[in-house]
Design a protein around this motif. Sequence first.
Motif, PDB file in Angstrom:
ATOM      1  N   PRO A  93       0.825  -1.199   0.000  1.00 15.36           N
ATOM      2  CA  PRO A  93       0.000   0.000   0.000  1.00 15.36           C
ATOM      3  C   PRO A  93       0.864   1.257   0.000  1.00 15.36           C
ATOM      4  CG  PRO A  93       0.041  -0.999   2.177  1.00 15.36           C
ATOM      5  CD  PRO A  93       0.732  -1.963   1.253  1.00 15.36           C
ATOM      6  N   ASP A  94       0.305   2.335  -0.532  1.00 14.63           N
ATOM      7  CA  ASP A  94       0.953   3.644  -0.523  1.00 14.63           C
ATOM      8  C   ASP A  94       2.234   3.694  -1.353  1.00 14.63           C
ATOM      9  OD1 ASP A  94      -1.042   4.576   1.213  1.00 14.63           O
ATOM     10  OD2 ASP A  94       0.049   3.839   2.955  1.00 14.63           O
ATOM     11  N   VAL A  95       2.373   2.779  -2.311  1.00 11.90           N
ATOM     12  CA  VAL A  95       3.500   2.828  -3.231  1.00 11.90           C
ATOM     13  C   VAL A  95       2.974   3.287  -4.587  1.00 11.90           C
ATOM     14  CG1 VAL A  95       5.280   1.504  -4.415  1.00 11.90           C
ATOM     15  CG2 VAL A  95       4.749   1.013  -2.033  1.00 11.90           C
ATOM     16  N   LEU A  96       3.565   4.360  -5.132  1.00  5.71           N
ATOM     17  CA  LEU A  96       3.161   4.856  -6.439  1.00  5.71           C
ATOM     18  C   LEU A  96       3.736   3.955  -7.522  1.00  5.71           C
ATOM     19  CD1 LEU A  96       3.684   8.724  -6.137  1.00  5.71           C
ATOM     20  CD2 LEU A  96       1.599   7.397  -5.766  1.00  5.71           C
ATOM     21  N   LEU A  97       2.882   3.478  -8.420  1.00  6.51           N
ATOM     22  CA  LEU A  97       3.307   2.626  -9.523  1.00  6.51           C
ATOM     23  C   LEU A  97       3.411   3.474 -10.777  1.00  6.51           C
ATOM     24  CD1 LEU A  97       1.029  -0.451  -8.796  1.00  6.51           C
ATOM     25  CD2 LEU A  97       3.400  -0.089  -8.105  1.00  6.51           C
ATOM     26  N   VAL A  98       4.622   3.642 -11.255  1.00  3.02           N
ATOM     27  CA  VAL A  98       4.896   4.500 -12.415  1.00  3.02           C
ATOM     28  C   VAL A  98       5.363   3.615 -13.554  1.00  3.02           C
ATOM     29  CG1 VAL A  98       6.220   6.447 -13.295  1.00  3.02           C
ATOM     30  CG2 VAL A  98       5.539   6.387 -10.880  1.00  3.02           C
ATOM     31  N   GLN A  99       4.627   3.619 -14.663  1.00  6.47           N
ATOM     32  CA  GLN A  99       4.961   2.732 -15.774  1.00  6.47           C
ATOM     33  C   GLN A  99       5.279   3.532 -17.024  1.00  6.47           C
ATOM     34  OE1 GLN A  99       2.796  -0.739 -18.351  1.00  6.47           O
ATOM     35  NE2 GLN A  99       2.876  -0.971 -16.155  1.00  6.47           N
ATOM     36  N   SER A 100       6.341   3.139 -17.693  1.00 11.36           N
ATOM     37  CA  SER A 100       6.689   3.709 -18.988  1.00 11.36           C
ATOM     38  C   SER A 100       7.593   2.719 -19.710  1.00 11.36           C
ATOM     39  CB  SER A 100       7.387   5.068 -18.834  1.00 11.36           C
ATOM     40  OG  SER A 100       7.563   5.676 -20.113  1.00 11.36           O
ATOM     41  N   PHE A 116      13.603  13.592  -6.258  1.00  7.56           N
ATOM     42  CA  PHE A 116      12.192  13.595  -5.833  1.00  7.56           C
ATOM     43  C   PHE A 116      12.021  12.858  -4.517  1.00  7.56           C
ATOM     44  CE2 PHE A 116       8.161  11.303  -5.577  1.00  7.56           C
ATOM     45  CZ  PHE A 116       7.261  12.360  -5.629  1.00  7.56           C
ATOM     46  N   LEU A 117      12.644  11.692  -4.400  1.00  9.94           N
ATOM     47  CA  LEU A 117      12.496  10.899  -3.181  1.00  9.94           C
ATOM     48  C   LEU A 117      13.131  11.593  -1.979  1.00  9.94           C
ATOM     49  CD1 LEU A 117      13.221   7.364  -4.675  1.00  9.94           C
ATOM     50  CD2 LEU A 117      10.997   8.388  -4.165  1.00  9.94           C
ATOM     51  N   GLN A 118      14.202  12.322  -2.202  1.00 14.14           N
ATOM     52  CA  GLN A 118      14.827  13.057  -1.106  1.00 14.14           C
ATOM     53  C   GLN A 118      13.919  14.180  -0.614  1.00 14.14           C
ATOM     54  OE1 GLN A 118      18.761  14.428  -1.982  1.00 14.14           O
ATOM     55  NE2 GLN A 118      18.975  15.582  -0.089  1.00 14.14           N
ATOM     56  N   ARG A 124       6.906   6.485  -1.603  1.00 12.27           N
ATOM     57  CA  ARG A 124       7.655   5.386  -2.216  1.00 12.27           C
ATOM     58  C   ARG A 124       7.170   5.215  -3.648  1.00 12.27           C
ATOM     59  NH1 ARG A 124       7.365   0.132   1.195  1.00 12.27           N
ATOM     60  NH2 ARG A 124       9.048  -0.426  -0.238  1.00 12.27           N
ATOM     61  N   VAL A 125       8.122   4.944  -4.542  1.00 11.17           N
ATOM     62  CA  VAL A 125       7.815   4.834  -5.971  1.00 11.17           C
ATOM     63  C   VAL A 125       8.349   3.509  -6.493  1.00 11.17           C
ATOM     64  CG1 VAL A 125       8.198   5.823  -8.262  1.00 11.17           C
ATOM     65  CG2 VAL A 125       7.897   7.334  -6.279  1.00 11.17           C
ATOM     66  N   ARG A 126       7.514   2.816  -7.230  1.00 10.06           N
ATOM     67  CA  ARG A 126       7.964   1.598  -7.913  1.00 10.06           C
ATOM     68  C   ARG A 126       7.878   1.835  -9.418  1.00 10.06           C
ATOM     69  NH1 ARG A 126       5.897  -4.007  -5.849  1.00 10.06           N
ATOM     70  NH2 ARG A 126       7.334  -3.323  -4.222  1.00 10.06           N
ATOM     71  N   ILE A 127       9.006   1.633 -10.098  1.00  7.95           N
ATOM     72  CA  ILE A 127       9.073   1.852 -11.537  1.00  7.95           C
ATOM     73  C   ILE A 127       8.811   0.531 -12.259  1.00  7.95           C
ATOM     74  CG2 ILE A 127      10.503   2.645 -13.446  1.00  7.95           C
ATOM     75  CD1 ILE A 127       9.766   4.789 -11.394  1.00  7.95           C
ATOM     76  N   LYS A 284      -0.181  12.188  -2.945  1.00 15.01           N
ATOM     77  CA  LYS A 284       1.194  11.840  -3.286  1.00 15.01           C
ATOM     78  C   LYS A 284       1.362  11.675  -4.793  1.00 15.01           C
ATOM     79  CE  LYS A 284       2.336   9.663   1.141  1.00 15.01           C
ATOM     80  NZ  LYS A 284       2.797   8.441   1.816  1.00 15.01           N
ATOM     81  N   LEU A 285       0.341  11.089  -5.430  1.00 18.85           N
ATOM     82  CA  LEU A 285       0.392  10.953  -6.883  1.00 18.85           C
ATOM     83  C   LEU A 285       0.349  12.319  -7.546  1.00 18.85           C
ATOM     84  CD1 LEU A 285       0.383   9.287  -9.467  1.00 18.85           C
ATOM     85  CD2 LEU A 285      -2.092   9.037  -9.220  1.00 18.85           C
ATOM     86  N   ASP A 286      -0.500  13.217  -7.038  1.00 20.64           N
ATOM     87  CA  ASP A 286      -0.577  14.571  -7.584  1.00 20.64           C
ATOM     88  C   ASP A 286       0.766  15.286  -7.457  1.00 20.64           C
ATOM     89  OD1 ASP A 286      -3.236  14.107  -8.135  1.00 20.64           O
ATOM     90  OD2 ASP A 286      -3.952  15.042  -6.291  1.00 20.64           O
ATOM     91  N   THR A 287       1.436  15.097  -6.321  1.00 18.90           N
ATOM     92  CA  THR A 287       2.745  15.715  -6.117  1.00 18.90           C
ATOM     93  C   THR A 287       3.763  15.177  -7.113  1.00 18.90           C
ATOM     94  OG1 THR A 287       2.334  16.046  -3.758  1.00 18.90           O
ATOM     95  CG2 THR A 287       4.634  16.036  -4.466  1.00 18.90           C
ATOM     96  N   PHE A 288       3.724  13.855  -7.349  1.00 21.55           N
ATOM     97  CA  PHE A 288       4.653  13.256  -8.309  1.00 21.55           C
ATOM     98  C   PHE A 288       4.403  13.790  -9.715  1.00 21.55           C
ATOM     99  CE2 PHE A 288       5.763  10.088 -11.482  1.00 21.55           C
ATOM    100  CZ  PHE A 288       7.090   9.812 -11.155  1.00 21.55           C
TER     101      PHE A 288
END
Length: 307
Positions: A93-100, A116-118, A124-127, A284-288
Amino acid sequence: MTTHMPTLVSLRAFEAVARHKSFRKAADEICVTHAAVSHQVKALETTIGVKLLERTSRSVELTPAGEQYYPPVREHIQGIIKATRRIQTPEEPDVLLVQSYASFNTMWLQPRLADFLQDNPDTRVRIVSTFEDGDYDMHRFDVGVFNAPPFDKRFDYSPLFETDIYPVCAPEALKTASGGMPLEELKNYLLLSVPNTWNEPDDWDCWLDAAGLDRETMKFGSVFDNYPLVREAVLNNNGMSISRAPFCTRDLERGRLVRPFDISVPEPGRWYLATQKERAPNPKLDTFIDWLFEQIEADPAMRFFRA
């Protein structure tokens, strides 16, 4: 008419052989013997009454029927594999899933992500990387970045950026220290490429046309699945490739790659940001996403566009 349904085991074997173009590699992936894979493929062909593969001593090729059968089999087999992995290892939970694409993730996003993470230590982001347009899992997808027209009604698309493409090569490939070469010398180099999708023009065709060069006089080499792979080949001085400007900037600045010509052309297609239409509010997604737009605006190799 009764349709005789093949077994999942035989379909899995066929999908692996068709993808690898090799019984040995398919057997290694499935963790069975070469003979077992061959038996399952023969059983599949017997069940459906159609020859799917042409086997020779050195290669495996799809028959016309196999070419037609493989894409839907691959789609469903890979879907089952992804769904199985998903329930075996549920997303945290609470991990942003970013796909490209692997190119965008590896050559542009990853070098910037640490900042960004700093600045956002609670995020937390998962690519998740994909190698083909539309080859994504919507259950592993909070935000996506695609060089493709809006293609799925389940997502909202926002125009993101467009850019330029041009040839790059290793410095060792140049015969002079000036960093350039006459256009007519390009025919002496091996041209490496990545296939385009979405019916967009080929990268090399676009650039050669702008440079006034005839494709028929060129020597084309290997075709790679993705840009990180072709980049490694170019870095090893195995040929020359077309690169997207944002993805080679760091290599150019560090002298690992050079531009042998000053000619650049607009990349075929444009880039979009995709988010699921039916999603819960996620600050958090909006911030990313805001951060992503800021990074793109700050990159001189990218240009915002409006649909």
